[in-house]
Design a protein around this motif. Structure first.
Motif, PDB file in Angstrom:
ATOM      1  N   LEU A  61      47.772 -66.223  56.214  1.00 25.74           N
ATOM      2  CA  LEU A  61      47.689 -66.905  54.916  1.00 25.74           C
ATOM      3  C   LEU A  61      46.722 -66.198  53.976  1.00 25.74           C
ATOM      4  O   LEU A  61      46.710 -66.443  52.783  1.00 25.74           O
ATOM      5  CB  LEU A  61      47.251 -68.361  55.106  1.00 25.74           C
ATOM      6  CG  LEU A  61      48.298 -69.275  55.754  1.00 25.74           C
ATOM      7  CD1 LEU A  61      47.670 -70.586  56.187  1.00 25.74           C
ATOM      8  CD2 LEU A  61      49.431 -69.545  54.785  1.00 25.74           C
ATOM      9  N   PRO A  88      52.971 -64.853  56.955  1.00 28.36           N
ATOM     10  CA  PRO A  88      52.878 -66.031  57.834  1.00 28.36           C
ATOM     11  C   PRO A  88      54.111 -66.182  58.728  1.00 28.36           C
ATOM     12  O   PRO A  88      53.992 -66.576  59.888  1.00 28.36           O
ATOM     13  CB  PRO A  88      52.760 -67.196  56.856  1.00 28.36           C
ATOM     14  CG  PRO A  88      52.172 -66.611  55.628  1.00 28.36           C
ATOM     15  CD  PRO A  88      52.684 -65.202  55.563  1.00 28.36           C
ATOM     16  N   ARG A  89      55.291 -65.864  58.183  1.00 29.41           N
ATOM     17  CA  ARG A  89      56.486 -66.021  59.004  1.00 29.41           C
ATOM     18  C   ARG A  89      56.469 -65.072  60.190  1.00 29.41           C
ATOM     19  O   ARG A  89      56.768 -65.456  61.316  1.00 29.41           O
ATOM     20  CB  ARG A  89      57.745 -65.784  58.154  1.00 29.41           C
ATOM     21  CG  ARG A  89      59.009 -65.724  59.019  1.00 29.41           C
ATOM     22  CD  ARG A  89      60.224 -66.191  58.301  1.00 29.41           C
ATOM     23  NE  ARG A  89      60.080 -67.579  57.885  1.00 29.41           N
ATOM     24  CZ  ARG A  89      60.862 -68.171  56.991  1.00 29.41           C
ATOM     25  NH1 ARG A  89      61.833 -67.506  56.421  1.00 29.41           N
ATOM     26  NH2 ARG A  89      60.679 -69.429  56.667  1.00 29.41           N
ATOM     27  N   HIS A 101      50.001 -73.139  64.745  1.00 31.96           N
ATOM     28  CA  HIS A 101      48.825 -73.380  63.914  1.00 31.96           C
ATOM     29  C   HIS A 101      48.804 -74.844  63.475  1.00 31.96           C
ATOM     30  O   HIS A 101      49.701 -75.287  62.772  1.00 31.96           O
ATOM     31  CB  HIS A 101      48.891 -72.435  62.696  1.00 31.96           C
ATOM     32  CG  HIS A 101      47.780 -72.662  61.703  1.00 31.96           C
ATOM     33  ND1 HIS A 101      47.861 -72.219  60.416  1.00 31.96           N
ATOM     34  CD2 HIS A 101      46.582 -73.275  61.819  1.00 31.96           C
ATOM     35  CE1 HIS A 101      46.749 -72.564  59.762  1.00 31.96           C
ATOM     36  NE2 HIS A 101      45.967 -73.202  60.594  1.00 31.96           N
ATOM     37  N   PRO A 140      47.001 -76.920  61.081  1.00 29.08           N
ATOM     38  CA  PRO A 140      46.097 -76.569  59.984  1.00 29.08           C
ATOM     39  C   PRO A 140      45.025 -77.626  59.746  1.00 29.08           C
ATOM     40  O   PRO A 140      45.194 -78.796  60.085  1.00 29.08           O
ATOM     41  CB  PRO A 140      47.027 -76.451  58.775  1.00 29.08           C
ATOM     42  CG  PRO A 140      48.198 -77.294  59.107  1.00 29.08           C
ATOM     43  CD  PRO A 140      48.316 -77.340  60.601  1.00 29.08           C
ATOM     44  N   TYR A 186      48.601 -78.358  53.913  1.00 31.21           N
ATOM     45  CA  TYR A 186      49.321 -77.284  54.586  1.00 31.21           C
ATOM     46  C   TYR A 186      50.309 -77.753  55.642  1.00 31.21           C
ATOM     47  O   TYR A 186      51.343 -77.139  55.833  1.00 31.21           O
ATOM     48  CB  TYR A 186      48.325 -76.309  55.232  1.00 31.21           C
ATOM     49  CG  TYR A 186      47.601 -75.467  54.234  1.00 31.21           C
ATOM     50  CD1 TYR A 186      48.203 -74.317  53.712  1.00 31.21           C
ATOM     51  CD2 TYR A 186      46.347 -75.811  53.777  1.00 31.21           C
ATOM     52  CE1 TYR A 186      47.556 -73.543  52.774  1.00 31.21           C
ATOM     53  CE2 TYR A 186      45.686 -75.044  52.828  1.00 31.21           C
ATOM     54  CZ  TYR A 186      46.304 -73.911  52.333  1.00 31.21           C
ATOM     55  OH  TYR A 186      45.660 -73.157  51.402  1.00 31.21           O
ATOM     56  N   GLY A 187      49.970 -78.809  56.344  1.00 28.91           N
ATOM     57  CA  GLY A 187      50.736 -79.130  57.544  1.00 28.91           C
ATOM     58  C   GLY A 187      52.091 -79.746  57.292  1.00 28.91           C
ATOM     59  O   GLY A 187      53.002 -79.597  58.094  1.00 28.91           O
TER      60      GLY A 187
END
Lengths: 512, 349
Positions: free
Chosen positions: A306, A326-327, A336, A338, A344-345
């Motif tokens: 990120l 990120p992918r 992750h 977050p 973010y999540g």
């Protein structure tokens, strides 16, 4: 005994649910009274009833023995009830004083008399030892100070009863300590306090009595001196709670994550991670302890792609994953959880089901030739909802409608379902109640036992000591020390986190 | 909760329309007109005979497409005020190909339509790119792009496509959407095949948004850019893609005018308002493809029917603009309607 506030047999209904059912809270003058309950137990509803935001269906409220009818917050203010909200209600570009007088400005010939207000604010601050600078700008002061501004605000308006809503959620251990001192000096000056919390240790530390609410029902009020942490926990949850999560000794295997001389800048181009080295091996949990703002966030963002790293290397199972998207990072085997699950999540406006495939929607079987297969998506969601005990009306419910604990369970379910080699859990239990914390800790340890590497970042020392196999103390962008949890204690960790080198064991508290 | 939410999304536009019409009636009454006569004239103006029905359909066609354009961007968290400019460049591109290319219909017509799509897409791409890479707000850029489109297209019509004329020649029949069959059915109205394309476009929008991984990404980015980035989506790409698709829909609306209704392009003294009306259509249609179809029909009917009001009832056409404005006002203040509905529900229990 004289009660300042009495809420007797309060009942508050919302369409479909009874949020408060026959709850009685009686606040004595000069005491700190805890209101304990899981997330969603009805604590906030009860306090909103007291604050005049909701009208109860049944029951009565008495202030100093007189029955009152609080129909709006202004009446609550006039009765001397003040609330320190969990999410601060402050105007950032304004000064402390400007914030405090907002909505109630003292004027002289139609002009705001800021000098007079500043004097008054400073007086109150000094009286209670708040150490707030009345002329400082909100954006320039720390979160802990901002909270004191909220306290000042209620005092300035003449509050005799202060309600603190989860006040320690945003504070560092040091700030918590100072807050407790402030609360005690408030009591010494004759104020009374209601503390809304689900942190049991705090209750044991500062409160005189504690009223427990479970699923909207008043369970009872206990004297803190006559009770214990585990007794309170079982009252709150309705069953016995295991605090120290059972775990076998770790059996670490090969190195999964190897970070060498990593440098990461924040958005202002200031180095937040400075030539950091860290290894995480399969089958172990490494806990990063540290005060917020010492580079933990940037470190996690750099590993997960990120944020760009400046130099150094991040090797996952021998492959360099530094500065991958990120992918690509996700695909190479990292899960992750977050730190900020709302930001973010989750896509809060997506149904739970569609959040479950947030990283995998483009893969089979969830889509084929760029066409989504909702049947597969929702079947997977159902599976995870069941396995991780996510309490939601259905997989079609928007993620926004779930409680924090259940949102977090959904995220954890999603991340674990991909069977990542490395699981990064950043503040995985922030703001959750004991039941959910217990669940999450057990899951993290299960993952470890399955031979996965787990990197845990947390500001909660209990959690770090309880769950980790190795503790890495992060200070000023570097790992300062690596310790074994059984060989250290909170005191030592606290000193290390503050950047001092440890010289022998001081007067240490026994670690639970 | 979700069920009642869905009910609200349907009820609010309907109630808003009714309130708008009632308010319009009251205004007519106070201005000394007969509202029953006024609305009868409106009805006749839109549905009176085959010709007016044909003209109503013609008016609906571009509104439907601009409505889709705005709605599509809205669904992905972007506000495309530039549909107006995208219509104008789409119109120009379609007519230009219609004039300049010589080919059989199977090639010529699709080519002209594609040109309008591409031109609209380009006009959406620029603000999308600026938003994604530099964070420039799309509202500001699209508004400016509208003016660039208007004046550049006028200049091209004046100096490139004609020699200082105000209108181009008619496009080649091989690029025309006009239909003798439809005209025959509707007493020589200007109704054309475009309505089929517009309805198809609505289905395309529904499909992209609801069924594809691209739609999933676009919506996710619209809802929460941070989570989208965390999930491995390319946020910049999705912002640009959203504006490109949105612009293409609006460009297609231009082709409806250029290839269907007029067969030419003229110098414009001001905006066509098709793009701006699209914002209203999208809002009333709750940014949903099917809703946009219904909203476009309503707006087309009101606008076409308004033409009959001065002759039929002596009511000025501006009254319809007031009614439309009121409907939008009521939709926008849906909070009030929601609140009233909730009150009723509570009391009913």
């Amino acid at each position: 005994m004289e009660y300042v506030i009495e809420m007797l047999n309060i009942r508050k209904e919302f369409p479909g649910i009874v949020a408060n059912d026959d709850i009685t809270v009686q606040l004595k003058k000069g005491e700190i009274h805890a209101l304990l309950g899981e997330n969603g137990a009805g604590k906030s509803t009860l306090m909103n009833v007291l604050f005049g935001l909701y009208q109860p269906e049944k029951g009565e409220i008495r202030v100093n023995g007189k029955k009152v009818n609080i129909t709006n917050p202004n009446i609550a203010n006039d009765l001397g009830i003040g609330m320190v909200h969990q999410h601060f209600m402050l105007v950032e570009p304004f000064t402390v004083t400007q914030n405090i007088i907002l909505g109630n400005e003292p004027t002289k010939k139609g002009k705001i008399d800021i000098k007079k207000a500043e004097r008054e604010v400073q007086e109150i601050s000094d009286k209670y030892g708040l150490k707030v600078d009345a002329t400082a700008r909100i954006s320039d002061i720390t979160v802990g100070m901002q909270q004191r501004v909220e306290i000042l605000k209620t005092l300035y308006r003449g509050a005799d009863v202060l309600i603190f809503d989860e006040p320690t959620a945003v504070l560092t251990p040091q700030e918590i300590h100072e807050l407790i001192e402030i609360m005690q000096s408030l009591i010494a000056e004759g104020k009374s306090i209601i503390l809304i919390t689900h942190k049991l240790k705090e209750i044991m530390q500062v409160c005189d009595r504690c009223t427990v609410i479970r699923k909207g029902k008043g369970i009872g009020t206990v004297d803190v001196a006559d009770t214990s942490v585990s007794r309170l926990a079982s009252l709150m949850v309705g069953r016995d709670v295991v605090f120290k999560t059972e775990k076998k000794p770790a059996e670490p295997k090969e190195t999964v994550l190897k970070i060498e001389k990593l440098v990461v800048n924040d958005s202002r181009k200031i180095s937040m991670v400075k030539e950091l080295n860290l290894d995480v091996r399969a089958g172990e949990i490494v806990g990063i302890a540290g005060v917020d703002g010492n580079g933990q966030t940037e470190l996690v963002e750099a590993i997960t792609g990120l944020r760009k790293s400046e130099s150094g290397s991040i090797m996952l199972k021998g492959k360099n994953i530094k500065n991958l998207s990120p992918r690509k990072v996700t695909e190479s085997g990292i899960g992750h959880i977050p730190q900020d699950r709302h930001k973010y999540g989750l896509v809060l406006d997506y149904p739970v089901g569609e959040n479950i495939v947030l990283q995998t929607y483009y893969q089979k079987p969830f889509s084929k030739a760029a066409i989504l297969n909702y049947k597969e998506i929702y079947e997977k969601a159902k599976e995870i909802i069941e396995e991780f005990d996510v309490r939601t009306p259905s997989e079609f419910t928007k993620a926004r409608a779930l409680s924090g604990g259940n949102q977090q369970k959904a995220i954890i379910g999603r991340e674990l379902d991909r069977s990542p080699d490395l699981l990064i859990a950043a503040q995985p239990t922030r703001g959750l109640d004991v039941g959910a914390i217990e669940f999450i800790h057990t899951r993290l340890i299960e993952e470890r036992d399955k031979g996965r590497a787990v990197l845990l970042v947390s500001f909660e020392l209990d959690e770090i000591i309880d769950v980790s196999d190795r503790i890495a103390v992060m200070f000023d962008g570097k790992i300062d020390a690596i310790l074994k949890p059984e060989e250290t204690n909170e005191h030592e960790l606290g000193l290390l986190m503050a950047g001092s080198q440890v010289s022998g064991a001081g007067e240490s508290n026994d670690k639970e | 909760m979700t069920k009642s939410n869905k009910l609200f999304t349907i009820l609010i536009p309907i109630i808003s329309v009714l309130l708008g019409l009632i308010a319009g009636a009251i205004i007519m009454l106070f201005s000394g007109y007969n509202p029953i006569l006024g609305y009868t004239a409106l009805w006749n103006g839109a549905f009176g005979d085959a010709f007016t029905i044909g003209e109503t359909v013609r008016r609906i066609t571009p509104l439907l497409l601009t409505g889709l354009a705005v709605a599509f961007a809205f669904r992905t968290g972007l506000f495309n005020i530039g549909a107006e400019g995208q219509v104008i460049v789409g119109w120009l591109a379609a007519v230009w190909v219609g004039l300049a290319v010589d080919a059989p219909m199977v090639i010529h017509l699709p080519l002209a339509i594609l040109a309008s799509l591409a031109a609209g897409a380009l006009w959406g791409f620029i603000p999308g790119l600026l938003k994604a890479k530099l964070g420039v707000h799309e509202v500001i850029v699209t508004i400016m792009m509208n003016y660039i489109a208007l004046y550049s297209v006028n200049e091209i019509v004046r100096s490139v496509l004609t020699e200082q004329e105000t209108t181009t020649d008619a496009i080649a029949p091989t690029a025309s959407l006009a239909s003798e069959w439809l005209q025959g059915l509707t007493y020589f109205s200007r109704m054309h095949y475009g309505i089929v394309i517009a309805l198809f476009a609505a289905a395309v929008m529904w499909f992209i948004i609801q069924r594809t991984t691209a739609g999933y990404e676009l919506k996710a980015v619209g809802f929460n850019q941070h989570a989208s980035k965390y999930a491995g989506m390319n946020v910049s790409k999705n912002i640009i893609l959203s504006m490109v698709i949105s612009g293409a829909f609006a460009g297609l609306a231009g082709a409806m005018e250029g290839l269907g209704t007029y067969g030419t392009i003229s110098i414009m003294s001001g905006f066509t308002n098709l793009g701006f009306d699209g914002i209203a259509v999208a809002l009333l249609g709750a940014n949903n493809a099917f809703g946009v179809v219904l909203a476009a029909i309503l707006f087309g009917v009101l606008k076409e029917g308004a033409g009959q009001m001065p002759t039929g009832a002596g009511v000025p056409t501006e009254l319809v603009d007031i009614i439309i404005a009121l409907i939008i006002f009521f939709v926008a203040s849906s909070y009030i309607i929601r609140w009233v509905l909730l009150r009723f529900k509570k009391e009913g229990k």
